[in-house]
Write an enzyme that holds these catalytic residues in place. Structure first.
Site, short mmCIF file in Angstrom:
data_model
loop_
_atom_site.label_atom_id
_atom_site.label_comp_id
_atom_site.label_asym_id
_atom_site.label_seq_id
_atom_site.Cartn_x
_atom_site.Cartn_y
_atom_site.Cartn_z
N GLY A 113 1.02 -0.40 -6.35
CA GLY A 113 1.43 0.99 -6.13
C GLY A 113 2.24 1.47 -7.32
O GLY A 113 2.74 0.65 -8.10
N GLN A 151 8.48 6.58 -11.52
CA GLN A 151 8.43 5.38 -12.38
C GLN A 151 7.81 5.67 -13.75
O GLN A 151 7.98 4.87 -14.68
CB GLN A 151 7.64 4.26 -11.70
N CYS A 198 9.32 -5.07 -7.76
CA CYS A 198 9.12 -3.70 -8.21
C CYS A 198 8.91 -3.70 -9.71
O CYS A 198 9.63 -4.37 -10.44
CB CYS A 198 10.33 -2.83 -7.86
N LEU A 199 7.94 -2.91 -10.16
CA LEU A 199 7.66 -2.82 -11.60
C LEU A 199 8.86 -2.24 -12.36
O LEU A 199 8.97 -2.46 -13.57
CB LEU A 199 6.42 -1.95 -11.83
N HIS A 217 7.74 1.31 0.19
CA HIS A 217 8.36 1.09 -1.12
C HIS A 217 8.18 2.33 -2.01
O HIS A 217 9.13 2.76 -2.67
CB HIS A 217 7.71 -0.15 -1.74
N GLU A 218 6.97 2.90 -2.01
CA GLU A 218 6.71 4.07 -2.87
C GLU A 218 7.47 5.30 -2.39
O GLU A 218 8.00 6.07 -3.19
CB GLU A 218 5.21 4.37 -2.94
N HIS A 238 10.94 5.22 -3.56
CA HIS A 238 11.08 5.68 -4.95
C HIS A 238 11.24 7.21 -5.01
O HIS A 238 11.99 7.71 -5.85
CB HIS A 238 9.83 5.31 -5.76
O1 GNR Z 1 3.11 -3.98 -7.51
C1 GNR Z 1 3.98 -4.03 -6.64
N1 GNR Z 1 4.00 -5.04 -5.75
C2 GNR Z 1 4.81 -5.08 -4.64
C3 GNR Z 1 4.92 -6.29 -3.96
C4 GNR Z 1 5.70 -6.40 -2.85
C5 GNR Z 1 6.34 -5.28 -2.38
C6 GNR Z 1 6.25 -4.07 -3.04
C7 GNR Z 1 5.48 -3.97 -4.17
S1 GNR Z 1 5.34 -2.45 -4.99
C8 GNR Z 1 5.01 -3.00 -6.62
C9 GNR Z 1 4.70 -1.85 -7.55
C10 GNR Z 1 5.87 -0.93 -7.61
O2 GNR Z 1 6.93 -1.20 -8.11
N2 GNR Z 1 5.69 0.23 -7.05
O3 GNR Z 1 6.69 1.13 -7.01
NI NI Z 2 8.53 -0.03 -7.24
#
Ligand code: GNR
Ligand code: NI
Length: 171
Positions: free
Chosen positions: A50, A55, A95-96, A137-138, A141
């Protein structure tokens, strides 16, 4: 042509802002459509499951998601809203924008999210597992929230499974 944009990391002020709702008029702008294509390109290159617009330093309420299972197609969701959330579970997350770390976070096991697609049509996504985790998670953000704000035991990955989560994104 889509290009890979720079992913900003924790400490960048854009990640802490509440992102702005996307105006329907923006969908007609080729630069907005380009942004969507670039977000997919950037997510796949990372790689991640995601990616939210903040980001890539764009403070708008939209994200792309592709968890790569047979139940869910890749999607962009604009102005998302959580319509249903049930059963809390503890999950490992990365998270990236916080590269190299993982932590344990309480998430809902199943969610339904409504929003708009790139043409302004209403969409509704629902599911569990990594798909549900990633949706939450998104959306965090978009509200200036990183998982490390809520997680316990944020740490360097200790196992192969944790390394996979930290390096990208597969749970
Ligand atoms: O790529 C992603 N993997 C992930 C793994 C476990 C829980 C959440 C994520 S989201 C992350 C990509 C990201 O940072 N999206 O905002
Ligand atoms: Ni993230």
């Amino acid at each position: 042509m889509p290009y890979i944009r720079e992913i900003i990391t924790d400490g960048h002020p854009t990640l802490r802002k509440v992102a702005k709702k996307v105006d329907l008029k923006e969908l007609d702008d080729p630069l907005f459509q380009q942004l969507i294509d670039d977000m997919f390109e950037t997510m796949y290159a990372a790689p991640g499951v995601g990616l939210a617009a903040p980001q890539v330093n764009v403070s708008k309420r939209m994200f792309v998601i592709d968890v790569n299972d047979d139940e869910h197609d890749p999607a962009v969701v604009i102005n998302p809203k959580i319509e249903l959330a049930e059963e809390e579970v503890e999950l490992t997350e990365g998270c990236l924008s916080v590269p190299g770390y993982v932590g344990e976070i309480t998430r809902f096991a199943r969610v339904a999210v409504s929003g708009l697609d790139r043409n302004g049509e209403k969409i509704r996504l629902e599911g569990g597992g990594l798909f549900a985790q990633c949706l939450q998670h998104e959306i965090d953000h978009l509200n200036g929230v990183l998982y490390i704000d809520k997680a316990k035991n944020v740490r360097l990955p200790q196992t192969d499974e944790e390394r996979e989560i930290a390096e990208t994104a597969e749970a």
